[in-house]
Enzyme design. Structure first.
Site, PDB file in Angstrom:
ATOM      1  N   LYS A  52    -102.223  22.876   0.657  1.00 45.18           N
ATOM      2  CA  LYS A  52    -103.186  23.195  -0.391  1.00 45.18           C
ATOM      3  C   LYS A  52    -102.862  22.569  -1.745  1.00 45.18           C
ATOM      4  O   LYS A  52    -103.764  22.359  -2.566  1.00 45.18           O
ATOM      5  CB  LYS A  52    -103.305  24.706  -0.542  1.00 45.18           C
ATOM      6  CG  LYS A  52    -104.079  25.396   0.574  1.00 45.18           C
ATOM      7  CD  LYS A  52    -105.552  25.042   0.517  1.00 45.18           C
ATOM      8  CE  LYS A  52    -106.361  25.892   1.486  1.00 45.18           C
ATOM      9  NZ  LYS A  52    -107.804  25.629   1.365  1.00 45.18           N
ATOM     10  N   SER A 306    -100.466  23.503   9.339  1.00 48.91           N
ATOM     11  CA  SER A 306    -100.991  23.511   7.978  1.00 48.91           C
ATOM     12  C   SER A 306    -100.269  24.419   7.002  1.00 48.91           C
ATOM     13  O   SER A 306    -100.433  24.269   5.795  1.00 48.91           O
ATOM     14  CB  SER A 306    -102.477  23.892   8.001  1.00 48.91           C
ATOM     15  OG  SER A 306    -102.654  25.172   8.587  1.00 48.91           O
TER      16      SER A 306
END
Length: 412
Positions: A52, A306
């Site tokens: 992110k 992720s």
């Protein structure tokens, strides 16, 4: 005209002044298991343990290039996006106000404050994310701050595409297939826009939050009526409009859903076998390998892990869900005669590998039978067939409530 690939490469180059490329590691365990050359793109090893910060960096960089006087940034998030924004506020020397739901775990609040330091302020507002988001946007309108979207922003998508840039550089070529977790769609849109038709794709969503599959079926982003929040990093009710614009022509057959309980099995396997800590969303790409085993055999595959922001206070829940999915733990309600020796008869039926993990019994003096809530753990799922056969022959009445969502929620 500058192409998306060019701008993604420029964004990636700029990131190198802030943090190094995350590793691309070949995983021998998974490669042997699936008969493929499987690599993990370890976004769980970024400075904030998720990808992110890439999108946050690029979006903030673009804003400051065009409006150098802009000094206040805002986001609404209960997880990885908040941490990425906090990290980048400190890096760029700007102020940030991060809105988080009141129900956000203290661990996530503390990490966000740690990454942002004096550059950020955390405001807890709203029991639900929609309320938090509304407060953040109202604050932006009042203060003239810039709202940093988690995925529905072209600059964020461009920043997430840096994952693809690094994969190409590290592998030396494009993989045969890349497996991408999908939440709001920013990562998937960025990687696919960079690789285009150069490889095959598998997009994987949590079964309780399949917003991409729903959008493909409807031809546009639609809001899911209900979302299971367990895979909190990817449990998004509606995929972003801008990511979907880049994913609208995806073949629905390439979009898979992963059961939340099976994801728990994968998380434990990666932890116990590989020593890799993954959050539920971070395990999605690895979890779906079993569903595409026939497609990947003999191929070079990259799974994007992720994120690794896992609160170990959740470990007992993960273990519980994994055991239930694997069939080695069950709960049932047993109707037990209220007479001396009845309990002993039941205990003698248990096999050598059966262990009582839960036992609640309420004796009622006016009844001939009492109900027992009992949880049994065993080593092999097949042991329950033997146990239930013995119970049937002994005349015990029981009900398996392991997969009964309503009873499990209230009793277990």
């Amino acid at each position: 005209m500058t192409s998306f690939r060019d701008t993604a490469r420029s964004a990636t180059a700029a990131m190198r002044d802030v943090f190094p490329a995350t590793p691309l590691q070949r995983n021998a365990h998974l490669s042997e298991r699936f008969g493929a050359d499987i690599w993990l793109k370890r976004e769980d090893l970024s400075p904030v343990r998720s990808y992110k910060l890439r999108g946050a960096f690029n979006a903030m960089r673009k804003v400051l290039e065009n409006e150098p006087e802009k000094g206040l940034f805002v986001c609404a998030s209960a997880g990885n996006h908040a941490q990425g924004v906090a990290f980048m506020c400190r890096h760029f020397g700007v102020s940030g106000v991060i809105f988080m739901p009141v129900t956000t775990p203290q661990q996530k609040i503390h990490k966000t404050r740690t990454f942002g330091g004096d550059a950020i302020e955390v405001r807890l507002t709203g029991d639900y994310f929609d309320d938090t988001l509304a407060s953040a946007k109202a604050f932006c309108a009042d203060k003239g701050a810039h709202f940093l979207a988690p995925f529905d922003d072209p600059d964020v998508i461009e920043g997430q595409a840096s994952v693809a840039v690094e994969i190409k550089e590290q592998l030396g070529d494009l993989p045969d297939r890349v497996i991408l977790p999908v939440g709001g769609g920013g990562l998937s849109a960025g990687v696919r826009s960079y690789f285009e038709d150069g490889c095959d794709y598998t997009f994987v969503e949590p079964a309780g939050g399949a917003s991409l599959a729903a959008a493909l079926a409807a031809g546009k982003p639609i809001k899911l009526d209900k979302v299971d929040s367990f895979v909190d990093g990817a449990a998004v009710a509606c995929i972003g409009e801008q990511p979907f614009a880049r994913l609208a022509d995806v073949d629905p057959a390439d979009v898979r859903t992963a059961p939340e309980d099976r994801i728990c099995v994968t998380m434990l396997e990666m932890l116990n076998v590989e020593g890799v800590v993954l959050e539920p969303a971070g395990a999605l790409a690895v979890d779906v390998l079993v569903d595409v085993a026939d497609q990947i055999r003999g191929k070079t595959v990259v799974c994007v892990t992720s994120g690794g922001n896992f609160d170990f206070e959740r470990l007992p829940e993960v273990k519980e869900r994994a055991q239930r999915y694997s069939g080695v733990k069950k709960y049932f309600i047993l109707r037990l005669p209220q007479r001396p020796g009845a309990l002993k008869e039941f205990l003698n039926i248990l096999g050598p590998q059966d262990d009582i993990a839960r036992f609640e019994y309420l004796k009622k003096s006016a009844r001939n039978f009492g109900s027992v809530l009992i949880g049994i753990e065993t080593r092999e799922a097949g042991n329950f067939e033997v146990l239930f056969d013995k119970l049937d022959k002994a005349g015990f009445t029981y009900r398996d409530i392991t997969d009964d969502a309503i009873l499990s929620e209230f009793l277990i």
